[in-house]
Design a protein around this motif. Structure first.
Motif, mmCIF file in Angstrom:
data_model
loop_
_atom_site.group_PDB
_atom_site.id
_atom_site.type_symbol
_atom_site.label_atom_id
_atom_site.label_comp_id
_atom_site.label_asym_id
_atom_site.label_seq_id
_atom_site.Cartn_x
_atom_site.Cartn_y
_atom_site.Cartn_z
ATOM 1 N N ASN A 7 -13.990 -42.266 15.390
ATOM 2 C CA ASN A 7 -13.209 -42.499 16.595
ATOM 3 C C ASN A 7 -13.581 -43.858 17.209
ATOM 4 O OD1 ASN A 7 -12.585 -42.488 19.456
ATOM 5 N ND2 ASN A 7 -12.069 -40.324 19.205
ATOM 6 N N ALA A 8 -12.596 -44.763 17.283
ATOM 7 C CA ALA A 8 -12.867 -46.129 17.756
ATOM 8 C C ALA A 8 -13.325 -46.150 19.214
ATOM 9 C CB ALA A 8 -11.620 -46.994 17.579
ATOM 10 N N ARG A 9 -12.834 -45.207 20.009
ATOM 11 C CA ARG A 9 -13.233 -45.186 21.420
ATOM 12 C C ARG A 9 -14.705 -44.795 21.561
ATOM 13 N NH1 ARG A 9 -12.561 -41.518 25.844
ATOM 14 N NH2 ARG A 9 -11.883 -39.996 24.307
ATOM 15 N N VAL A 10 -15.140 -43.873 20.716
ATOM 16 C CA VAL A 10 -16.554 -43.489 20.715
ATOM 17 C C VAL A 10 -17.403 -44.693 20.310
ATOM 18 C CG1 VAL A 10 -18.283 -42.012 19.602
ATOM 19 C CG2 VAL A 10 -16.073 -41.037 20.286
ATOM 20 N N MET A 11 -16.960 -45.403 19.280
ATOM 21 C CA MET A 11 -17.704 -46.584 18.828
ATOM 22 C C MET A 11 -17.744 -47.631 19.934
ATOM 23 S SD MET A 11 -19.531 -47.592 16.339
ATOM 24 C CE MET A 11 -19.866 -48.646 14.936
ATOM 25 N N ARG A 12 -16.637 -47.797 20.631
ATOM 26 C CA ARG A 12 -16.610 -48.777 21.719
ATOM 27 C C ARG A 12 -17.657 -48.431 22.789
ATOM 28 N NH1 ARG A 12 -11.745 -50.151 26.055
ATOM 29 N NH2 ARG A 12 -13.034 -51.611 27.249
ATOM 30 N N ARG A 13 -17.674 -47.172 23.196
ATOM 31 C CA ARG A 13 -18.638 -46.749 24.231
ATOM 32 C C ARG A 13 -20.082 -46.947 23.730
ATOM 33 N NH1 ARG A 13 -15.440 -47.538 27.596
ATOM 34 N NH2 ARG A 13 -13.844 -46.045 28.226
ATOM 35 N N ALA A 14 -20.311 -46.599 22.476
ATOM 36 C CA ALA A 14 -21.659 -46.775 21.905
ATOM 37 C C ALA A 14 -22.069 -48.239 21.997
ATOM 38 C CB ALA A 14 -21.683 -46.299 20.459
ATOM 39 N N MET A 15 -21.143 -49.121 21.660
ATOM 40 C CA MET A 15 -21.452 -50.561 21.705
ATOM 41 C C MET A 15 -21.754 -50.994 23.128
ATOM 42 S SD MET A 15 -18.933 -52.476 19.031
ATOM 43 C CE MET A 15 -18.904 -52.087 17.293
ATOM 44 N N GLU A 16 -20.994 -50.467 24.089
ATOM 45 C CA GLU A 16 -21.226 -50.859 25.481
ATOM 46 C C GLU A 16 -22.629 -50.452 25.939
ATOM 47 O OE1 GLU A 16 -16.527 -50.853 26.856
ATOM 48 O OE2 GLU A 16 -17.758 -49.052 27.190
ATOM 49 N N TYR A 17 -23.015 -49.228 25.617
ATOM 50 C CA TYR A 17 -24.365 -48.777 26.007
ATOM 51 C C TYR A 17 -25.452 -49.563 25.265
ATOM 52 C CZ TYR A 17 -22.697 -44.860 28.794
ATOM 53 O OH TYR A 17 -22.116 -44.108 29.771
ATOM 54 N N ALA A 18 -25.233 -49.754 23.976
ATOM 55 C CA ALA A 18 -26.242 -50.467 23.172
ATOM 56 C C ALA A 18 -26.419 -51.886 23.676
ATOM 57 C CB ALA A 18 -25.833 -50.478 21.700
#
Ligand SMILES: NC(=O)N[C@@H](CC(=O)O)C(=O)O
Ligand SMILES: [Zn+2]
Length: 496
Positions: free
Chosen positions: A227-238
């Motif tokens: 899921n691209a939205r999950v990946m996006r959020r992960a990147m934001e937190y990371a």
């Protein structure tokens, strides 16, 4: 104990390429000095001209005095105001000097010498992609056997992926791994935490807690984050935490139930294929997400030309993306599967000659920053079965340096570039300082560049025997691996 690594060529890309002796005290690099320089350096006492000779080892001639004068530029901490050091040294260059009988500095001079003539010392190699299988699948590998295999492969640090059982998606598992490695000593372990809980691709794991416990990056490796939205959020937190996101780039709908590269060889063998696009489309998506979020993105195990191209373009646009490939992708192709050899089955799969050459091109032009092994040990239970039922993955720790040195031997990379990719770049990405300078831990890899050896899986320290490289003849071998000044691996005479 004080150690003197003697007679080797020392290569720390960008700063040293010279014959130097390395002095190690209490696990740390204390000095990097000219081979002819005495150690400890002569402490001058102007009231006693003869004091200059004390503590010196006897030398053939007296040229060591002028060398001693150079110690200051050789990273030895010269005292303030000691500017006339070399001058004094010269003055005392008397032919009557002999090291015999000078006991004044004998305490400090109590040095164990390790003769490394003919060897090359480099900053400790770091493998940022390994699977150590503990906790949960200790029959395949344990942290102990994995770290021993790592030391044997010349690695002073490794980064285990979170696809253990339970998954490393919380600080307790992270701490378990870190503590286990600490209690073992030897090669260091820097865990990588999961992006999503249970690697399920749904809920984000607790990155902050895991970071405190020791993770250096996050990934769902073994599985893509679909899921691209999950990946996006992960990147934001990371990004907020200052750690990279490692992408296992795979479109599962395209990979389907393929078990090798899609192409002529797969057709001939009647095995279902996985197209390059299963990898490259997700590489492109994740580069777009890194561009959107400003996160640090690292692409794992790049296998094909289209991915290399996508990363090259991303870098040109200024995206914060790095990438790794593994020795098998630049050494062999899908032809290695020809005998239905499950030891040539891994994910992503071995590709074509065109891809192999594109990977080498990517390494040489800097598109691919890092060589990692993707060390993925399996037992015979998972490998001694039909090709399409066999597990994906091969071991790599004990063959990586030997295989990678072939790129230097055949002129594809310079030795410096290779050490960049196996040591300096992973160190930089993971915020590890492994420069060969005084004050840093003595984490060093010592290479015998001209040793010829053959790969024999029966001798592996890893529990895994699943390599397609059995019987390969290689030039260049690990001679010694030192972690914090302690020998973690030492080749016994005559090689393997
Ligand atoms: N590379 C593999 O073929 N297998 C890895 C998972 C992974 O790195 O994707 C494993 O854990 O076995
Ligand atoms: Zn993977």
């Amino acid at each position: 104990m004080r150690l003197r690594l003697k007679g080797a060529r020392v290569v720390d890309p960008g700063s040293i390429d010279d014959y130097k002796d390395i002095i190690i005290f209490d696990g740390m690099i204390e000095a990097v000095i000219d081979p002819s320089s005495p150690y400890p350096p002569v402490m001058l006492d102007s009231s006693d001209p003869s004091s200059v000779t004390k503590g010196l080892k006897s030398e053939e001639n007296d040229t060591n005095y002028s060398e001693a004068g150079k110690i200051g530029v050789d990273n030895f901490p010269v005292e303030e105001g000691d500017t006339n050091y070399s001058e004094k040294g010269k003055v005392e260059a008397s032919p009557t000097v002999s090291g015999e009988g000078y006991t004044n500095c004998s305490k400090e001079a109590d040095i164990t010498e390790i003769d490394l003539a003919g060897m090359v010392v480099v900053p400790g190699l770091i493998d940022m992609h390994v699977h150590l299988r503990e906790p949960g699948q200790e029959y395949k590998e344990t942290i102990e056997t994995g770290l021993k295999a790592a030391a044997r492969g010349g690695f002073t640090a490794v980064c285990p992926m979170p696809n253990t059982n339970p998954v490393n998606d919380n600080a307790q598992i992270t701490a378990f791994m870190v503590n286990r490695a600490k209690s073992l000593g030897g090669t260091r372990l820097y865990p990588v935490g999961a992006i999503t809980r249970g690697l399920k691709g749904e809920n984000l794991a607790e990155y902050g807690d895991m970071k405190q416990a020791g993770i250096v990056a996050i990934t769902d490796d073994g599985r893509p984050v679909e899921n691209a939205r999950v990946m996006r959020r992960a990147m934001e937190y990371a990004r907020g935490l200052g750690i990279p996101v490692i992408s296992h780039a795979e479109d599962l709908s395209l990979a389907g139930d393929g078990s090798m590269n899609e192409g002529i060889v797969a057709t001939r063998l009647g095995i279902k294929g996985i197209p390059n696009a299963a990898e490259s489309t997700v590489v492109m998506r994740d580069i777009a997400l890194a561009e959107l979020t400003g996160a640090r993105l690292h692409i794992a195990h790049v296998s094909c030309e289209e991915s290399v191209d996508a990363i090259r373009q991303g870098k040109k646009r200024g995206v914060n993306v790095t990438a790794e490939t593994a020795p098998h992708y630049f050494t062999i192709t899908d032809e290695a599967v020809a005998e239905y050899d499950t030891n040539a089955k891994m994910n992503p799969p071995l590709r074509t000659e065109q891809d192999r050459l594109a990977v080498i091109e990517g390494l040489s032009d800097g598109t691919l920053d890092i060589i990692a092994t993707d060390h993925a040990p399996h037992s015979l239970l998972e490998k001694d079965v039909e090709f399409d039922r066999a597990a994906f993955g091969i071991v790599g720790l004990e063959t990586a340096l030997g295989l990678s040195l072939q790129l230097v031997n055949n002129g594809s990379l310079t030795f410096d570039e290779l050490i960049e990719k196996m040591s300096k770049k992973p160190a930089a990405l993971l915020n590890i300082n492994n420069d060969i300078v005084p004050g840093n831990p003595a984490d060093l890899t010592i290479i015998d560049p001209d040793a010829f050896w053959s790969v024999n899986p029966e001798t592996f320290f890893s529990k895994g025997r699943n390599t397609p490289f059995a019987g390969y003849h290689l030039r260049g071998e690990v001679y010694m691996t030192m972690v914090q000044g302690t020998i973690a691996y030492h080749r016994t005479d005559g090689g393997q």
